[in-house]
Scaffold this motif. Sequence first.
Motif, PDB file in Angstrom:
ATOM      1  N   THR A 152       0.923  -1.348  -0.033  1.00  0.00           N
ATOM      2  CA  THR A 152       0.008  -0.032  -0.071  1.00  0.00           C
ATOM      3  C   THR A 152       0.800   1.323  -0.124  1.00  0.00           C
ATOM      4  N   MET A 153       1.983   1.093   1.058  1.00  0.00           N
ATOM      5  CA  MET A 153       2.592   2.456   1.141  1.00  0.00           C
ATOM      6  C   MET A 153       3.967   2.402   0.670  1.00  0.00           C
ATOM      7  N   MET A 154       4.404   3.493  -0.304  1.00  0.00           N
ATOM      8  CA  MET A 154       5.819   3.390  -0.820  1.00  0.00           C
ATOM      9  C   MET A 154       6.240   4.834  -0.206  1.00  0.00           C
ATOM     10  N   PHE A 155       7.726   4.685  -0.082  1.00  0.00           N
ATOM     11  CA  PHE A 155       8.172   5.999   0.590  1.00  0.00           C
ATOM     12  C   PHE A 155       9.604   6.289  -0.364  1.00  0.00           C
ATOM     13  N   TRP A 156       9.689   7.517  -0.603  1.00  0.00           N
ATOM     14  CA  TRP A 156      10.804   7.995  -1.224  1.00  0.00           C
ATOM     15  C   TRP A 156      12.006   8.897  -0.396  1.00  0.00           C
ATOM     16  N   TYR A 157      13.006   8.494  -0.396  1.00  0.00           N
ATOM     17  CA  TYR A 157      14.062   9.211   0.518  1.00  0.00           C
ATOM     18  C   TYR A 157      15.365   9.568  -0.207  1.00  0.00           C
ATOM     19  N   ARG A 158      15.613  10.838   0.360  1.00  0.00           N
ATOM     20  CA  ARG A 158      16.936  11.443  -0.120  1.00  0.00           C
ATOM     21  C   ARG A 158      18.088  11.390   0.744  1.00  0.00           C
ATOM     22  N   GLN A 159      19.246  10.861   0.347  1.00  0.00           N
ATOM     23  CA  GLN A 159      20.544  10.661   1.273  1.00  0.00           C
ATOM     24  C   GLN A 159      21.653  11.467   0.726  1.00  0.00           C
ATOM     25  N   PRO A 184      25.317  13.445   0.252  1.00  0.00           N
ATOM     26  CA  PRO A 184      26.428  12.761   0.559  1.00  0.00           C
ATOM     27  C   PRO A 184      27.129  12.899   2.352  1.00  0.00           C
ATOM     28  N   GLY A 185      27.259  11.516   2.612  1.00  0.00           N
ATOM     29  CA  GLY A 185      27.708  11.485   4.199  1.00  0.00           C
ATOM     30  C   GLY A 185      26.614  12.063   5.199  1.00  0.00           C
ATOM     31  N   GLN A 186      25.395  12.056   4.364  1.00  0.00           N
ATOM     32  CA  GLN A 186      24.234  12.643   5.523  1.00  0.00           C
ATOM     33  C   GLN A 186      23.186  11.228   5.888  1.00  0.00           C
ATOM     34  N   SER A 187      22.222  11.597   6.692  1.00  0.00           N
ATOM     35  CA  SER A 187      21.027  10.684   6.628  1.00  0.00           C
ATOM     36  C   SER A 187      19.880  10.787   5.748  1.00  0.00           C
ATOM     37  N   LEU A 188      19.167   9.931   5.908  1.00  0.00           N
ATOM     38  CA  LEU A 188      17.886   9.792   5.259  1.00  0.00           C
ATOM     39  C   LEU A 188      16.958  11.040   5.407  1.00  0.00           C
ATOM     40  N   THR A 189      16.323  11.627   4.714  1.00  0.00           N
ATOM     41  CA  THR A 189      15.373  12.496   4.656  1.00  0.00           C
ATOM     42  C   THR A 189      14.224  12.054   3.643  1.00  0.00           C
ATOM     43  N   LEU A 190      12.915  12.036   4.238  1.00  0.00           N
ATOM     44  CA  LEU A 190      11.868  11.550   3.487  1.00  0.00           C
ATOM     45  C   LEU A 190      11.557  12.657   2.641  1.00  0.00           C
ATOM     46  N   ILE A 191      11.225  12.399   1.547  1.00  0.00           N
ATOM     47  CA  ILE A 191      10.816  13.284   0.407  1.00  0.00           C
ATOM     48  C   ILE A 191       9.117  13.388   0.395  1.00  0.00           C
ATOM     49  N   GLU A 200       6.733  16.039   2.150  1.00  0.00           N
ATOM     50  CA  GLU A 200       7.419  16.461   3.319  1.00  0.00           C
ATOM     51  C   GLU A 200       7.746  17.931   3.320  1.00  0.00           C
ATOM     52  N   SER A 201       7.732  18.566   4.329  1.00  0.00           N
ATOM     53  CA  SER A 201       8.263  20.106   4.542  1.00  0.00           C
ATOM     54  C   SER A 201       9.598  20.313   3.538  1.00  0.00           C
ATOM     55  N   GLY A 202       9.528  20.850   2.511  1.00  0.00           N
ATOM     56  CA  GLY A 202      10.840  21.322   1.898  1.00  0.00           C
ATOM     57  C   GLY A 202      10.874  20.678   0.755  1.00  0.00           C
ATOM     58  N   PHE A 203       9.712  19.873  -0.018  1.00  0.00           N
ATOM     59  CA  PHE A 203      10.009  19.019  -1.012  1.00  0.00           C
ATOM     60  C   PHE A 203       8.379  19.542  -1.634  1.00  0.00           C
ATOM     61  N   VAL A 204       8.701  19.647  -2.861  1.00  0.00           N
ATOM     62  CA  VAL A 204       7.304  20.077  -3.907  1.00  0.00           C
ATOM     63  C   VAL A 204       7.183  19.219  -4.730  1.00  0.00           C
ATOM     64  N   ILE A 205       5.967  19.025  -5.300  1.00  0.00           N
ATOM     65  CA  ILE A 205       5.584  18.316  -6.479  1.00  0.00           C
ATOM     66  C   ILE A 205       6.255  18.583  -7.797  1.00  0.00           C
ATOM     67  N   ASP A 206       6.310  19.909  -7.978  1.00  0.00           N
ATOM     68  CA  ASP A 206       7.047  20.441  -9.378  1.00  0.00           C
ATOM     69  C   ASP A 206       8.412  19.810  -9.207  1.00  0.00           C
ATOM     70  N   LYS A 207       9.105  19.964  -8.387  1.00  0.00           N
ATOM     71  CA  LYS A 207      10.407  19.570  -8.367  1.00  0.00           C
ATOM     72  C   LYS A 207      10.502  17.796  -8.430  1.00  0.00           C
ATOM     73  N   ASP A 254       2.700   8.019  10.519  1.00  0.00           N
ATOM     74  CA  ASP A 254       2.997   6.724   9.410  1.00  0.00           C
ATOM     75  C   ASP A 254       4.200   7.061   8.869  1.00  0.00           C
ATOM     76  N   LYS A 255       5.159   7.336   9.475  1.00  0.00           N
ATOM     77  CA  LYS A 255       6.453   7.841   8.788  1.00  0.00           C
ATOM     78  C   LYS A 255       7.458   7.634   9.709  1.00  0.00           C
ATOM     79  N   LEU A 256       8.957   7.042   9.319  1.00  0.00           N
ATOM     80  CA  LEU A 256      10.251   7.058  10.148  1.00  0.00           C
ATOM     81  C   LEU A 256      10.817   8.311   9.951  1.00  0.00           C
ATOM     82  N   ILE A 257      11.339   8.645  11.061  1.00  0.00           N
ATOM     83  CA  ILE A 257      12.356   9.676  10.895  1.00  0.00           C
ATOM     84  C   ILE A 257      13.721   9.086  11.435  1.00  0.00           C
TER      85      ILE A 257
END
Lengths: 113, 111
Positions: free
Chosen positions: A30-37, A39-46, A58-65, B97-100
């Motif tokens: 049901t649920m899929m997630f996209w992350y950005r990592q 260089p040398g950093q942790s994962l941020t959920l897009i 998530e805050s800081g990410f927009v559909i146009d981009k 519903d998400k991981l941080i």
Amino acid sequence: SAVISQKPSRDICQRGTSLTIQCQVDSQVTMMFWYRQQPGQSLTLIATANQGSEATYESGFVIDKFPISRPNLTFSTLTVSNMSPEDSSIYLCSVEGRQETQYFGPGTRLLVL
Amino acid sequence: SQQGEEDPQALSIQEGENATMNCSYKTSINNLQWYRQNSGRGLVHLILIRSNEREKHSGRLRVTLDTSKKSSSLLITASRAADTASYFCATDVWFADKLIFGTGTRLQVFP
């Protein structure tokens, strides 16, 4: 556990262009997630992508981009649009697993020149 | 930022030694999870501890959770060179519903 593949595994792109990353799962989820990592950093959920509805960003990410498609329960794409060197990162997709865990794909390494 | 903090940022030990890494977080959680990442590849889930648990074991892994201090620790006993990787804590936040993910600890185990 789910087996997840991503294409491409890596790419080098010119600034101003766009790249679409594919994520394929071997089972319906049901649920899929996209992350950005970065260089040398942790994962941020897009964004979170549920089949049949618009992705939730998530805050800081927009559909146009970062437009996301989720046409069925086993597949999703993330497009990185109008790229700049700051978009150089590893992009990871994941799916919900057992007991609130997540299974991750191998990632797509993107270098923007 | 809601992101958790981990320390140390990097840890180098010899094979056979124990490795301890710590995670602090900011919000109320349902559970806390630890993941391993080898060389910038995908993450692999290691262990999950729920908010009502204080300690959990899985093979050579021992996880503790202190919700009053909003902190967790991961202990890897009798480490091996194959344990060389980055380790991330991730919190499953109430109603989110998400991981941080935390900032991560890079572990190097020398033969």
